[in-house]
Design an enzyme around this catalytic site. Structure first.
Site, PDB file in Angstrom:
ATOM      1  N   ASP A   1     -23.392  -3.711   0.129  1.00  7.64           N
ATOM      2  CA  ASP A   1     -22.438  -4.689   0.641  1.00  7.64           C
ATOM      3  C   ASP A   1     -22.748  -4.942   2.102  1.00  7.64           C
ATOM      4  OD1 ASP A   1     -20.380  -6.349   1.147  1.00  7.64           O
ATOM      5  OD2 ASP A   1     -18.777  -4.877   0.860  1.00  7.64           O
ATOM      6  N   TYR A   2     -23.388  -6.085   2.392  1.00  3.82           N
ATOM      7  CA  TYR A   2     -23.792  -6.382   3.756  1.00  3.82           C
ATOM      8  C   TYR A   2     -22.592  -6.685   4.650  1.00  3.82           C
ATOM      9  CZ  TYR A   2     -28.656  -6.548   2.287  1.00  3.82           C
ATOM     10  OH  TYR A   2     -29.886  -6.221   1.811  1.00  3.82           O
ATOM     11  N   LYS A   3     -21.460  -7.090   4.048  1.00  6.26           N
ATOM     12  CA  LYS A   3     -20.287  -7.387   4.865  1.00  6.26           C
ATOM     13  C   LYS A   3     -19.725  -6.135   5.513  1.00  6.26           C
ATOM     14  CE  LYS A   3     -18.914 -11.486   2.218  1.00  6.26           C
ATOM     15  NZ  LYS A   3     -17.846 -12.103   1.399  1.00  6.26           N
ATOM     16  N   SER A   4     -19.837  -4.999   4.817  1.00  8.65           N
ATOM     17  CA  SER A   4     -19.256  -3.765   5.345  1.00  8.65           C
ATOM     18  C   SER A   4     -20.286  -2.891   6.043  1.00  8.65           C
ATOM     19  CB  SER A   4     -18.605  -2.967   4.201  1.00  8.65           C
ATOM     20  OG  SER A   4     -19.567  -2.670   3.199  1.00  8.65           O
ATOM     21  N   THR A   5     -21.551  -2.913   5.579  1.00 10.80           N
ATOM     22  CA  THR A   5     -22.560  -2.039   6.157  1.00 10.80           C
ATOM     23  C   THR A   5     -23.427  -2.736   7.187  1.00 10.80           C
ATOM     24  OG1 THR A   5     -24.155  -2.558   4.405  1.00 10.80           O
ATOM     25  CG2 THR A   5     -22.647  -0.722   4.015  1.00 10.80           C
TER      26      THR A   5
END
EC number: 3.6.4.12
Length: 600
Positions: free
Chosen positions: A25-29
Protein backbone atom coordinates in the site's frame (compact mmCIF):
# COMPACT_ATOMS: atom_id res chain seq x y z
CA UNK A 1 -29.71 -10.99 1.49
CA UNK A 2 -26.15 -11.78 0.59
CA UNK A 3 -24.82 -15.30 0.91
CA UNK A 4 -22.19 -15.92 3.60
CA UNK A 5 -19.46 -16.66 1.02
CA UNK A 6 -20.26 -13.44 -0.86
CA UNK A 7 -19.31 -11.36 2.17
CA UNK A 8 -15.71 -10.19 2.34
CA UNK A 9 -14.73 -7.79 5.07
CA UNK A 10 -12.44 -4.92 4.12
CA UNK A 11 -9.87 -6.10 6.69
CA UNK A 12 -10.31 -9.80 5.95
CA UNK A 13 -7.42 -11.68 4.43
CA UNK A 14 -7.25 -15.28 3.31
CA UNK A 15 -3.91 -16.25 4.75
CA UNK A 16 -3.54 -19.26 2.53
CA UNK A 17 -3.54 -17.08 -0.56
CA UNK A 18 0.04 -16.03 -1.20
CA UNK A 19 -0.92 -13.19 -3.51
CA UNK A 20 -2.71 -11.35 -0.68
CA UNK A 21 0.55 -11.04 1.25
CA UNK A 22 2.48 -9.46 -1.60
CA UNK A 23 0.54 -6.25 -1.98
CA UNK A 24 2.16 -2.95 -0.99
CA UNK A 25 0.00 0.00 0.00
CA UNK A 26 1.90 3.02 -1.28
CA UNK A 27 -0.52 5.41 0.43
CA UNK A 28 0.53 4.22 3.88
CA UNK A 29 4.12 3.07 3.32
CA UNK A 30 5.29 5.57 0.71
CA UNK A 31 7.34 4.99 -2.40
CA UNK A 32 10.92 3.97 -2.98
CA UNK A 33 13.17 6.44 -4.81
CA UNK A 34 16.49 5.80 -6.52
CA UNK A 35 18.92 8.31 -8.08
CA UNK A 36 21.74 7.14 -10.34
CA UNK A 37 24.69 9.55 -10.07
CA UNK A 38 27.05 8.58 -12.90
CA UNK A 39 30.61 9.82 -13.51
CA UNK A 40 30.93 11.19 -17.07
CA UNK A 41 34.70 11.73 -17.08
CA UNK A 42 36.91 10.52 -19.92
CA UNK A 43 38.15 7.56 -17.86
CA UNK A 44 34.63 6.11 -17.84
CA UNK A 45 34.64 5.72 -21.64
CA UNK A 46 37.89 3.69 -21.90
CA UNK A 47 37.21 0.18 -23.22
CA UNK A 48 38.19 -2.74 -21.04
CA UNK A 49 40.58 -5.55 -21.82
CA UNK A 50 39.52 -8.47 -24.06
CA UNK A 51 36.77 -6.34 -25.65
CA UNK A 52 35.06 -5.83 -22.30
CA UNK A 53 32.56 -2.92 -22.33
CA UNK A 54 33.62 0.42 -20.94
CA UNK A 55 32.60 1.37 -17.38
CA UNK A 56 30.10 3.87 -18.84
CA UNK A 57 28.50 1.22 -21.06
CA UNK A 58 28.26 -1.23 -18.13
CA UNK A 59 26.59 1.48 -16.05
CA UNK A 60 24.02 2.24 -18.77
CA UNK A 61 23.16 -1.45 -19.06
CA UNK A 62 22.59 -1.59 -15.30
CA UNK A 63 20.42 1.55 -15.39
CA UNK A 64 18.33 0.09 -18.20
CA UNK A 65 17.92 -3.19 -16.30
CA UNK A 66 16.68 -1.33 -13.22
CA UNK A 67 14.31 0.81 -15.30
CA UNK A 68 12.68 -2.22 -16.94
CA UNK A 69 12.45 -4.16 -13.67
CA UNK A 70 10.84 -1.16 -11.95
CA UNK A 71 8.27 -0.87 -14.75
CA UNK A 72 7.28 -4.50 -14.23
CA UNK A 73 7.50 -4.93 -10.46
CA UNK A 74 7.36 -1.44 -8.88
CA UNK A 75 5.97 1.04 -11.38
CA UNK A 76 5.06 3.50 -8.60
CA UNK A 77 8.67 3.96 -7.48
CA UNK A 78 10.66 7.01 -8.59
CA UNK A 79 13.99 6.93 -10.45
CA UNK A 80 16.38 9.61 -11.76
CA UNK A 81 19.59 9.70 -13.81
CA UNK A 82 22.19 12.43 -13.16
CA UNK A 83 25.69 12.81 -14.65
CA UNK A 84 28.54 14.68 -13.00
CA UNK A 85 31.91 15.70 -14.39
CA UNK A 86 30.28 16.87 -17.65
CA UNK A 87 31.27 19.79 -19.83
CA UNK A 88 27.67 20.90 -20.34
CA UNK A 89 25.31 21.73 -17.48
CA UNK A 90 21.59 20.98 -17.31
CA UNK A 91 19.80 21.56 -14.02
CA UNK A 92 17.31 24.11 -12.63
CA UNK A 93 18.67 27.58 -13.47
CA UNK A 94 22.04 25.88 -14.22
CA UNK A 95 23.14 26.77 -10.72
CA UNK A 96 25.39 23.68 -10.52
CA UNK A 97 28.23 23.60 -13.00
CA UNK A 98 29.28 20.34 -14.67
CA UNK A 99 26.10 18.55 -13.50
CA UNK A 100 23.68 17.20 -16.14
CA UNK A 101 20.22 15.98 -15.07
CA UNK A 102 19.30 13.48 -17.76
CA UNK A 103 16.10 12.27 -16.06
CA UNK A 104 14.26 13.98 -13.22
CA UNK A 105 13.03 11.99 -10.24
CA UNK A 106 9.85 10.54 -11.72
CA UNK A 107 8.10 7.29 -12.64
CA UNK A 108 9.97 4.92 -14.99
CA UNK A 109 8.55 4.68 -18.49
CA UNK A 110 9.16 3.45 -22.03
CA UNK A 111 10.53 6.81 -23.15
CA UNK A 112 13.21 6.74 -20.45
CA UNK A 113 14.27 3.23 -21.45
CA UNK A 114 14.68 4.45 -25.02
CA UNK A 115 16.78 7.38 -23.81
CA UNK A 116 19.12 5.05 -21.93
CA UNK A 117 19.34 2.74 -24.95
CA UNK A 118 20.63 5.72 -26.90
CA UNK A 119 23.62 5.96 -24.52
CA UNK A 120 24.72 2.33 -24.90
CA UNK A 121 27.54 1.02 -27.05
CA UNK A 122 29.98 2.97 -29.19
CA UNK A 123 27.23 5.12 -30.70
CA UNK A 124 25.95 5.86 -27.20
CA UNK A 125 29.41 7.03 -26.13
CA UNK A 126 29.47 9.41 -29.12
CA UNK A 127 26.00 10.73 -28.25
CA UNK A 128 27.05 11.25 -24.62
CA UNK A 129 30.17 13.11 -25.75
CA UNK A 130 28.19 15.38 -28.07
CA UNK A 131 25.37 15.98 -25.57
CA UNK A 132 27.23 16.31 -22.27
CA UNK A 133 30.96 16.02 -22.87
CA UNK A 134 33.58 15.55 -20.14
CA UNK A 135 34.74 18.43 -17.97
CA UNK A 136 35.73 19.32 -14.42
CA UNK A 137 34.40 17.37 -11.45
CA UNK A 138 32.72 18.74 -8.35
CA UNK A 139 31.02 15.87 -6.55
CA UNK A 140 29.82 18.19 -3.77
CA UNK A 141 27.68 20.21 -6.20
CA UNK A 142 26.39 17.00 -7.80
CA UNK A 143 25.26 15.74 -4.37
CA UNK A 144 23.66 19.12 -3.68
CA UNK A 145 21.78 18.89 -6.98
CA UNK A 146 20.51 15.41 -6.05
CA UNK A 147 19.39 16.76 -2.68
CA UNK A 148 17.24 19.31 -4.50
CA UNK A 149 15.66 16.52 -6.55
CA UNK A 150 14.46 14.89 -3.36
CA UNK A 151 13.23 18.15 -1.82
CA UNK A 152 11.17 18.99 -4.93
CA UNK A 153 9.12 15.78 -4.60
CA UNK A 154 5.82 16.32 -2.79
CA UNK A 155 4.98 12.61 -2.52
CA UNK A 156 5.73 10.58 0.57
CA UNK A 157 8.98 8.66 0.13
CA UNK A 158 9.58 5.65 2.33
CA UNK A 159 13.14 5.00 1.19
CA UNK A 160 15.65 7.29 -0.55
CA UNK A 161 18.74 5.81 -2.14
CA UNK A 162 21.55 7.33 -4.22
CA UNK A 163 24.02 5.20 -6.19
CA UNK A 164 27.37 6.61 -7.36
CA UNK A 165 28.94 4.92 -10.40
CA UNK A 166 32.59 5.80 -11.01
CA UNK A 167 35.98 4.32 -11.82
CA UNK A 168 37.98 7.12 -10.13
CA UNK A 169 38.93 6.71 -6.46
CA UNK A 170 40.05 10.39 -6.26
CA UNK A 171 37.41 12.31 -8.25
CA UNK A 172 38.92 15.73 -7.46
CA UNK A 173 42.53 14.79 -8.18
CA UNK A 174 43.71 15.60 -4.65
CA UNK A 175 41.84 18.93 -4.27
CA UNK A 176 41.30 18.90 -0.50
CA UNK A 177 38.78 21.75 -0.53
CA UNK A 178 36.45 19.98 -2.97
CA UNK A 179 36.91 16.72 -1.06
CA UNK A 180 35.82 18.46 2.13
CA UNK A 181 32.77 20.01 0.44
CA UNK A 182 31.72 16.63 -0.97
CA UNK A 183 32.08 14.92 2.43
CA UNK A 184 30.04 17.69 4.08
CA UNK A 185 27.23 17.47 1.54
CA UNK A 186 27.20 13.68 1.75
CA UNK A 187 26.83 13.96 5.53
CA UNK A 188 23.90 16.37 5.05
CA UNK A 189 22.22 13.94 2.66
CA UNK A 190 22.62 11.03 5.07
CA UNK A 191 21.07 13.10 7.87
CA UNK A 192 17.94 13.61 5.71
CA UNK A 193 17.55 9.85 5.30
CA UNK A 194 19.27 9.37 1.93
CA UNK A 195 21.32 6.17 1.70
CA UNK A 196 24.46 6.65 -0.43
CA UNK A 197 25.98 3.58 -2.10
CA UNK A 198 29.14 3.28 -4.18
CA UNK A 199 29.21 1.09 -7.30
CA UNK A 200 32.89 1.42 -8.15
CA UNK A 201 34.24 -0.07 -11.35
CA UNK A 202 37.60 -1.50 -12.30
CA UNK A 203 40.42 0.82 -13.32
CA UNK A 204 44.13 0.27 -14.04
CA UNK A 205 46.07 0.10 -10.78
CA UNK A 206 43.03 -0.83 -8.69
CA UNK A 207 40.39 1.20 -6.83
CA UNK A 208 41.22 2.32 -3.28
CA UNK A 209 37.98 3.26 -1.48
CA UNK A 210 39.91 4.43 1.59
CA UNK A 211 41.28 7.48 -0.27
CA UNK A 212 37.94 9.28 -0.41
CA UNK A 213 34.70 7.31 -0.78
CA UNK A 214 34.78 5.49 2.56
CA UNK A 215 33.76 8.81 4.17
CA UNK A 216 30.96 9.42 1.63
CA UNK A 217 28.97 6.19 1.49
CA UNK A 218 26.43 5.18 4.13
CA UNK A 219 27.13 2.39 6.62
CA UNK A 220 24.96 -0.77 6.45
CA UNK A 221 21.45 -0.17 7.79
CA UNK A 222 21.43 -3.54 9.57
CA UNK A 223 23.47 -6.72 9.71
CA UNK A 224 21.54 -8.14 6.75
CA UNK A 225 22.50 -5.15 4.57
CA UNK A 226 25.32 -5.49 2.08
CA UNK A 227 27.99 -3.01 3.17
CA UNK A 228 30.73 -1.23 1.23
CA UNK A 229 32.57 -3.64 -1.05
CA UNK A 230 36.31 -3.12 -1.19
CA UNK A 231 36.86 -4.86 -4.52
CA UNK A 232 35.69 -3.02 -7.68
CA UNK A 233 33.42 -4.61 -10.28
CA UNK A 234 35.28 -5.79 -13.37
CA UNK A 235 32.37 -7.55 -15.09
CA UNK A 236 28.82 -6.57 -15.93
CA UNK A 237 27.36 -9.55 -14.02
CA UNK A 238 29.11 -8.50 -10.80
CA UNK A 239 27.88 -4.93 -11.15
CA UNK A 240 24.29 -6.01 -11.83
CA UNK A 241 24.40 -8.32 -8.82
CA UNK A 242 25.44 -5.49 -6.50
CA UNK A 243 22.85 -3.13 -7.96
CA UNK A 244 20.05 -5.67 -7.53
CA UNK A 245 21.08 -6.20 -3.89
CA UNK A 246 20.85 -2.47 -3.22
CA UNK A 247 18.14 -1.06 -5.48
CA UNK A 248 15.07 -2.05 -3.46
CA UNK A 249 14.37 -1.76 0.23
CA UNK A 250 13.27 -5.01 1.82
CA UNK A 251 9.61 -4.63 2.87
CA UNK A 252 8.03 -6.79 5.53
CA UNK A 253 4.44 -7.90 4.98
CA UNK A 254 3.82 -7.66 8.71
CA UNK A 255 5.50 -6.64 11.95
CA UNK A 256 4.31 -8.75 14.85
CA UNK A 257 5.16 -9.74 18.40
CA UNK A 258 6.56 -13.20 19.01
CA UNK A 259 5.23 -14.23 22.41
CA UNK A 260 7.72 -16.55 24.15
CA UNK A 261 5.73 -16.65 27.37
CA UNK A 262 3.81 -14.43 29.74
CA UNK A 263 5.32 -10.96 29.55
CA UNK A 264 8.07 -11.99 27.07
CA UNK A 265 7.53 -10.51 23.61
CA UNK A 266 10.01 -10.06 20.75
CA UNK A 267 9.24 -7.82 17.78
CA UNK A 268 9.76 -9.67 14.48
CA UNK A 269 9.21 -8.92 10.81
CA UNK A 270 7.56 -11.32 8.37
CA UNK A 271 9.08 -11.43 4.87
CA UNK A 272 8.22 -13.34 1.72
CA UNK A 273 11.20 -15.10 0.16
CA UNK A 274 9.39 -16.78 -2.75
CA UNK A 275 6.14 -15.75 -4.43
CA UNK A 276 4.61 -17.09 -7.61
CA UNK A 277 4.96 -14.50 -10.36
CA UNK A 278 1.78 -13.85 -12.33
CA UNK A 279 0.78 -11.72 -15.26
CA UNK A 280 -0.55 -8.35 -14.14
CA UNK A 281 -4.30 -7.86 -14.38
CA UNK A 282 -5.54 -6.10 -17.49
CA UNK A 283 -6.69 -2.51 -16.91
CA UNK A 284 -9.84 -1.37 -18.67
CA UNK A 285 -9.50 1.98 -20.46
CA UNK A 286 -12.13 4.40 -21.72
CA UNK A 287 -11.86 4.27 -25.50
CA UNK A 288 -12.28 8.03 -26.03
CA UNK A 289 -9.29 9.19 -23.94
CA UNK A 290 -7.54 5.95 -22.78
CA UNK A 291 -8.07 6.92 -19.16
CA UNK A 292 -8.41 4.01 -16.67
CA UNK A 293 -12.02 3.11 -15.94
CA UNK A 294 -13.06 3.01 -12.29
CA UNK A 295 -15.77 0.52 -11.38
CA UNK A 296 -18.30 1.05 -8.59
CA UNK A 297 -20.70 -1.54 -7.22
CA UNK A 298 -24.24 -0.66 -6.17
CA UNK A 299 -26.88 -2.96 -4.68
CA UNK A 300 -30.51 -2.57 -5.75
CA UNK A 301 -33.71 -4.14 -4.49
CA UNK A 302 -34.88 -6.81 -6.93
CA UNK A 303 -38.57 -5.82 -6.65
CA UNK A 304 -38.62 -2.06 -6.08
CA UNK A 305 -35.35 -1.14 -7.77
CA UNK A 306 -34.36 1.16 -4.90
CA UNK A 307 -30.72 1.66 -3.93
CA UNK A 308 -29.63 -0.38 -0.90
CA UNK A 309 -27.24 0.99 1.69
CA UNK A 310 -24.74 -1.23 3.56
CA UNK A 311 -26.99 -1.06 6.62
CA UNK A 312 -29.89 -2.50 4.57
CA UNK A 313 -28.15 -5.82 3.89
CA UNK A 314 -27.58 -8.82 6.11
CA UNK A 315 -25.59 -12.04 5.81
CA UNK A 316 -27.18 -15.45 5.59
CA UNK A 317 -25.97 -19.05 5.78
CA UNK A 318 -28.29 -21.92 4.88
CA UNK A 319 -28.06 -24.71 7.43
CA UNK A 320 -30.42 -27.73 7.56
CA UNK A 321 -32.87 -25.99 5.24
CA UNK A 322 -33.03 -22.85 7.39
CA UNK A 323 -31.59 -19.41 6.64
CA UNK A 324 -29.40 -18.29 9.52
CA UNK A 325 -29.41 -14.48 9.33
CA UNK A 326 -26.67 -12.42 10.99
CA UNK A 327 -25.71 -8.79 11.22
CA UNK A 328 -22.37 -7.53 9.98
CA UNK A 329 -21.05 -7.00 13.53
CA UNK A 330 -21.95 -10.57 14.45
CA UNK A 331 -20.03 -11.91 11.47
CA UNK A 332 -16.99 -9.84 12.50
CA UNK A 333 -17.08 -11.33 16.00
CA UNK A 334 -17.33 -14.87 14.63
CA UNK A 335 -14.39 -14.37 12.27
CA UNK A 336 -12.04 -13.06 14.96
CA UNK A 337 -10.11 -15.81 16.73
CA UNK A 338 -7.06 -14.06 18.12
CA UNK A 339 -5.05 -10.85 17.90
CA UNK A 340 -2.30 -10.59 15.27
CA UNK A 341 0.99 -12.11 16.38
CA UNK A 342 3.08 -15.23 16.83
CA UNK A 343 2.57 -17.33 19.94
CA UNK A 344 5.10 -20.01 20.88
CA UNK A 345 3.47 -23.36 21.65
CA UNK A 346 6.51 -25.58 22.07
CA UNK A 347 9.36 -27.39 20.33
CA UNK A 348 9.47 -30.56 18.25
CA UNK A 349 12.34 -32.70 16.94
CA UNK A 350 13.30 -31.83 13.37
CA UNK A 351 12.55 -35.36 12.14
CA UNK A 352 8.85 -34.82 12.96
CA UNK A 353 8.64 -32.25 10.14
CA UNK A 354 7.77 -34.07 6.91
CA UNK A 355 7.91 -32.95 3.29
CA UNK A 356 4.15 -33.36 2.82
CA UNK A 357 3.57 -30.85 5.64
CA UNK A 358 4.60 -27.94 3.37
CA UNK A 359 1.32 -26.46 2.16
CA UNK A 360 2.80 -23.41 0.38
CA UNK A 361 5.96 -21.35 0.20
CA UNK A 362 7.35 -20.45 3.61
CA UNK A 363 7.70 -16.97 5.10
CA UNK A 364 10.86 -15.67 6.73
CA UNK A 365 10.87 -14.44 10.33
CA UNK A 366 13.55 -11.90 11.27
CA UNK A 367 13.89 -10.07 14.61
CA UNK A 368 13.26 -6.32 14.41
CA UNK A 369 15.09 -5.53 17.65
CA UNK A 370 18.87 -5.04 17.45
CA UNK A 371 19.37 -6.50 20.93
CA UNK A 372 17.93 -9.86 19.84
CA UNK A 373 20.75 -11.80 18.18
CA UNK A 374 21.56 -15.47 17.96
CA UNK A 375 18.06 -16.69 18.88
CA UNK A 376 18.11 -19.18 15.99
CA UNK A 377 21.32 -20.76 17.32
CA UNK A 378 19.41 -21.96 20.39
CA UNK A 379 17.29 -24.27 18.22
CA UNK A 380 19.58 -27.23 17.56
CA UNK A 381 17.88 -30.15 15.75
CA UNK A 382 14.47 -28.84 16.80
CA UNK A 383 11.88 -26.49 15.34
CA UNK A 384 9.58 -24.13 17.18
CA UNK A 385 5.82 -24.64 16.81
CA UNK A 386 3.86 -21.37 16.82
CA UNK A 387 0.34 -20.09 16.23
CA UNK A 388 0.43 -17.39 13.53
CA UNK A 389 -2.22 -14.71 13.00
CA UNK A 390 -1.08 -12.19 10.40
CA UNK A 391 -3.83 -9.55 10.56
CA UNK A 392 -7.11 -9.01 12.33
CA UNK A 393 -9.92 -11.37 11.26
CA UNK A 394 -7.51 -13.72 9.47
CA UNK A 395 -7.73 -17.40 10.48
CA UNK A 396 -4.88 -18.64 12.69
CA UNK A 397 -2.35 -21.05 11.22
CA UNK A 398 0.34 -23.28 12.70
CA UNK A 399 3.91 -22.40 11.72
CA UNK A 400 7.03 -24.51 12.11
CA UNK A 401 9.95 -22.12 12.69
CA UNK A 402 13.07 -23.74 11.21
CA UNK A 403 16.33 -21.89 12.09
CA UNK A 404 18.78 -20.70 9.43
CA UNK A 405 22.34 -19.47 9.93
CA UNK A 406 23.88 -16.60 8.02
CA UNK A 407 25.91 -17.47 4.91
CA UNK A 408 28.15 -15.17 2.84
CA UNK A 409 30.07 -15.72 -0.39
CA UNK A 410 33.73 -14.98 -1.14
CA UNK A 411 32.88 -11.31 -1.77
CA UNK A 412 31.23 -11.06 1.67
CA UNK A 413 27.82 -10.67 -0.01
CA UNK A 414 25.10 -12.27 2.08
CA UNK A 415 23.65 -15.44 0.53
CA UNK A 416 21.35 -16.42 3.39
CA UNK A 417 20.17 -14.19 6.23
CA UNK A 418 19.98 -15.43 9.84
CA UNK A 419 16.46 -16.04 11.07
CA UNK A 420 13.62 -18.56 10.87
CA UNK A 421 11.75 -20.08 7.96
CA UNK A 422 8.04 -20.19 8.86
CA UNK A 423 6.61 -23.35 7.28
CA UNK A 424 2.81 -23.53 7.14
CA UNK A 425 1.54 -26.78 8.67
CA UNK A 426 -1.74 -28.49 7.71
CA UNK A 427 -4.77 -28.95 9.92
CA UNK A 428 -6.33 -32.38 10.30
CA UNK A 429 -9.04 -31.28 7.82
CA UNK A 430 -6.37 -30.62 5.17
CA UNK A 431 -4.95 -34.15 5.20
CA UNK A 432 -6.59 -36.56 2.77
CA UNK A 433 -6.62 -40.35 2.94
CA UNK A 434 -6.13 -41.79 -0.52
CA UNK A 435 -6.73 -45.35 -1.67
CA UNK A 436 -3.52 -46.34 -3.44
CA UNK A 437 -4.32 -48.29 -6.63
CA UNK A 438 -2.87 -51.77 -6.90
CA UNK A 439 -0.41 -51.78 -9.79
CA UNK A 440 2.07 -54.40 -11.02
CA UNK A 441 5.37 -54.35 -9.17
CA UNK A 442 8.55 -53.79 -11.16
CA UNK A 443 11.17 -56.54 -11.17
CA UNK A 444 14.64 -56.08 -9.73
CA UNK A 445 16.20 -55.90 -13.19
CA UNK A 446 13.77 -53.15 -14.23
CA UNK A 447 14.48 -51.18 -11.04
CA UNK A 448 18.25 -51.52 -11.49
CA UNK A 449 18.02 -50.35 -15.11
CA UNK A 450 15.98 -47.31 -14.08
CA UNK A 451 18.54 -46.49 -11.38
CA UNK A 452 21.19 -46.36 -14.10
CA UNK A 453 19.03 -43.96 -16.14
CA UNK A 454 18.40 -41.72 -13.13
CA UNK A 455 22.11 -41.65 -12.33
CA UNK A 456 22.95 -40.61 -15.91
CA UNK A 457 20.39 -37.78 -15.99
CA UNK A 458 21.10 -36.21 -12.60
CA UNK A 459 22.07 -32.53 -12.51
CA UNK A 460 22.30 -29.72 -9.98
CA UNK A 461 18.96 -27.92 -9.96
CA UNK A 462 18.74 -24.23 -9.08
CA UNK A 463 15.34 -22.58 -9.20
CA UNK A 464 16.82 -19.18 -10.02
CA UNK A 465 18.33 -20.61 -13.22
CA UNK A 466 14.91 -21.15 -14.85
CA UNK A 467 12.64 -18.27 -15.80
CA UNK A 468 8.95 -18.66 -16.56
CA UNK A 469 8.86 -18.64 -20.39
CA UNK A 470 5.22 -17.51 -20.52
CA UNK A 471 5.90 -14.46 -18.34
CA UNK A 472 9.14 -13.62 -20.13
CA UNK A 473 7.45 -13.74 -23.54
CA UNK A 474 4.57 -11.63 -22.21
CA UNK A 475 6.89 -8.88 -20.98
CA UNK A 476 9.03 -9.02 -24.12
CA UNK A 477 5.90 -8.42 -26.20
CA UNK A 478 4.89 -5.50 -23.99
CA UNK A 479 8.39 -4.08 -24.16
CA UNK A 480 8.40 -4.32 -27.97
CA UNK A 481 5.08 -2.46 -28.18
CA UNK A 482 6.11 0.22 -25.69
CA UNK A 483 9.53 0.84 -27.25
CA UNK A 484 8.32 0.60 -30.89
CA UNK A 485 10.62 -2.32 -31.65
CA UNK A 486 10.30 -4.19 -34.93
CA UNK A 487 10.00 -7.56 -33.13
CA UNK A 488 10.13 -8.71 -29.50
CA UNK A 489 13.41 -9.96 -28.13
CA UNK A 490 13.83 -13.70 -28.51
CA UNK A 491 13.74 -15.71 -25.29
CA UNK A 492 15.18 -19.14 -24.68
CA UNK A 493 12.77 -21.59 -23.09
CA UNK A 494 14.99 -23.27 -20.50
CA UNK A 495 12.17 -25.60 -19.40
CA UNK A 496 12.41 -27.59 -22.64
CA UNK A 497 14.54 -30.74 -22.27
CA UNK A 498 17.78 -30.98 -24.20
CA UNK A 499 16.94 -34.10 -26.19
CA UNK A 500 20.35 -34.40 -27.86
CA UNK A 501 22.17 -34.23 -24.53
CA UNK A 502 19.77 -36.79 -22.99
CA UNK A 503 20.29 -39.22 -25.89
CA UNK A 504 24.06 -38.74 -25.63
CA UNK A 505 24.10 -39.46 -21.90
CA UNK A 506 21.76 -42.44 -22.02
CA UNK A 507 23.15 -44.17 -25.07
CA UNK A 508 21.48 -47.60 -25.26
CA UNK A 509 19.99 -47.48 -21.74
CA UNK A 510 16.61 -46.18 -22.95
CA UNK A 511 16.21 -49.04 -25.45
CA UNK A 512 17.34 -51.59 -22.88
CA UNK A 513 14.75 -50.31 -20.39
CA UNK A 514 12.05 -50.40 -23.09
CA UNK A 515 12.91 -54.02 -23.89
CA UNK A 516 12.66 -54.96 -20.20
CA UNK A 517 9.29 -53.29 -19.55
CA UNK A 518 7.28 -53.24 -22.77
CA UNK A 519 6.45 -56.02 -25.27
CA UNK A 520 8.40 -56.32 -28.51
CA UNK A 521 5.64 -54.81 -30.69
CA UNK A 522 5.06 -51.80 -28.41
CA UNK A 523 5.08 -48.45 -30.24
CA UNK A 524 4.46 -45.35 -28.07
CA UNK A 525 4.03 -43.19 -31.17
CA UNK A 526 1.48 -45.45 -32.84
CA UNK A 527 -1.53 -45.25 -30.51
CA UNK A 528 -4.83 -45.58 -32.33
CA UNK A 529 -7.50 -42.97 -31.78
CA UNK A 530 -10.49 -44.13 -29.73
CA UNK A 531 -13.55 -45.06 -31.75
CA UNK A 532 -16.23 -42.41 -31.84
CA UNK A 533 -19.77 -43.15 -30.85
CA UNK A 534 -22.43 -43.33 -33.61
CA UNK A 535 -23.85 -39.94 -32.66
CA UNK A 536 -20.41 -38.31 -32.98
CA UNK A 537 -19.72 -40.09 -36.28
CA UNK A 538 -22.96 -38.70 -37.71
CA UNK A 539 -21.77 -35.17 -36.98
CA UNK A 540 -23.83 -34.60 -33.83
CA UNK A 541 -23.20 -34.84 -30.12
CA UNK A 542 -24.87 -37.27 -27.81
CA UNK A 543 -27.21 -35.42 -25.49
CA UNK A 544 -27.24 -36.30 -21.82
CA UNK A 545 -30.64 -37.49 -20.63
CA UNK A 546 -32.47 -35.12 -18.33
CA UNK A 547 -32.53 -36.12 -14.68
CA UNK A 548 -36.08 -35.75 -13.37
CA UNK A 549 -36.64 -35.86 -9.63
CA UNK A 550 -39.83 -36.63 -7.80
CA UNK A 551 -41.38 -34.22 -5.35
CA UNK A 552 -40.53 -36.54 -2.43
CA UNK A 553 -36.86 -36.58 -3.44
CA UNK A 554 -36.77 -32.78 -3.64
CA UNK A 555 -38.49 -32.43 -0.26
CA UNK A 556 -35.88 -34.78 1.18
CA UNK A 557 -33.09 -32.56 -0.17
CA UNK A 558 -34.79 -29.49 1.32
CA UNK A 559 -35.14 -31.08 4.76
CA UNK A 560 -31.49 -32.15 4.77
CA UNK A 561 -30.29 -28.79 3.37
CA UNK A 562 -28.64 -30.53 0.39
CA UNK A 563 -30.13 -28.47 -2.44
CA UNK A 564 -26.79 -26.71 -2.81
CA UNK A 565 -25.24 -30.00 -3.96
CA UNK A 566 -27.47 -30.10 -7.06
CA UNK A 567 -26.25 -28.47 -10.25
CA UNK A 568 -27.85 -25.37 -11.76
CA UNK A 569 -29.39 -27.28 -14.76
CA UNK A 570 -31.01 -29.79 -12.38
CA UNK A 571 -32.42 -26.94 -10.25
CA UNK A 572 -33.78 -25.18 -13.34
CA UNK A 573 -35.49 -28.38 -14.55
CA UNK A 574 -37.00 -28.86 -11.08
CA UNK A 575 -38.36 -25.29 -11.13
CA UNK A 576 -39.97 -25.91 -14.54
CA UNK A 577 -41.30 -29.30 -13.38
CA UNK A 578 -43.14 -27.82 -10.40
CA UNK A 579 -44.04 -24.48 -11.98
CA UNK A 580 -41.83 -22.39 -9.76
CA UNK A 581 -41.25 -18.85 -11.04
CA UNK A 582 -37.84 -17.34 -10.43
CA UNK A 583 -36.64 -13.77 -11.00
CA UNK A 584 -33.01 -14.65 -11.69
CA UNK A 585 -30.73 -17.50 -12.79
CA UNK A 586 -28.26 -17.60 -9.91
CA UNK A 587 -28.00 -20.83 -7.97
CA UNK A 588 -28.97 -19.28 -4.64
CA UNK A 589 -32.08 -17.71 -6.19
CA UNK A 590 -33.16 -21.10 -7.59
CA UNK A 591 -32.58 -22.73 -4.18
CA UNK A 592 -34.57 -20.02 -2.38
CA UNK A 593 -37.48 -20.35 -4.85
CA UNK A 594 -37.63 -24.16 -4.54
CA UNK A 595 -37.33 -24.00 -0.76
CA UNK A 596 -40.20 -21.50 -0.54
CA UNK A 597 -42.37 -23.67 -2.83
CA UNK A 598 -41.75 -26.99 -1.08
CA UNK A 599 -42.01 -25.71 2.52
CA UNK A 600 -45.54 -24.27 2.13
Amino acid sequence: MAQWNDYHHEDEDVDGEERDESGVDYKSTGRDSLVFLVDASKEMFIMGEDEEPSPFDMTMQCVRSVYTSKIISSDKDLVALVFYGTEQSKNPRNSFKHVYIYHDLDLPGARRVQDVDGLRGEKGAQVAGETMGSGNTNLGEALWCCSNLYSDIKLRLSHKRLMIFTCRDTPHGGDSERDRQARTKASDLKETGVVIDLMHLMKPGGFDVSLFFCDVVSPPEDEAELGLQMEPCGKLEDLQKRVRAKEMKKRSVARLNLCLGEGMNVAVGVYITALQARKPNAIKLYRDNNEPVRTKTRLYHTQTGSLLLPSDTKRVQVYAGRQIVMEKDEVDVIKKFSDPGLELIGFKPMERLKLHHHLRSAVFIYPEEEMVTGVWSACVNVFALCKYTRIRNSPPRFLALVPQKEEVDDGQAQIAAPGFHGIFLPYADDIRTLDTPQLPTASESQVDKMKEIVHKLRFKYRSDAFENPVLQQHYRNLEALALDLMAPEHIEDLTMPNVNMIDQRLGSLAQEFRDLVYPADYNPEGKTAPKRKPAEAAGGTEKKPKVEMSEDELRGHVQKGNLGKLTVPVLKDACKQFGVKVTGTKKQELIDALTAQLTK
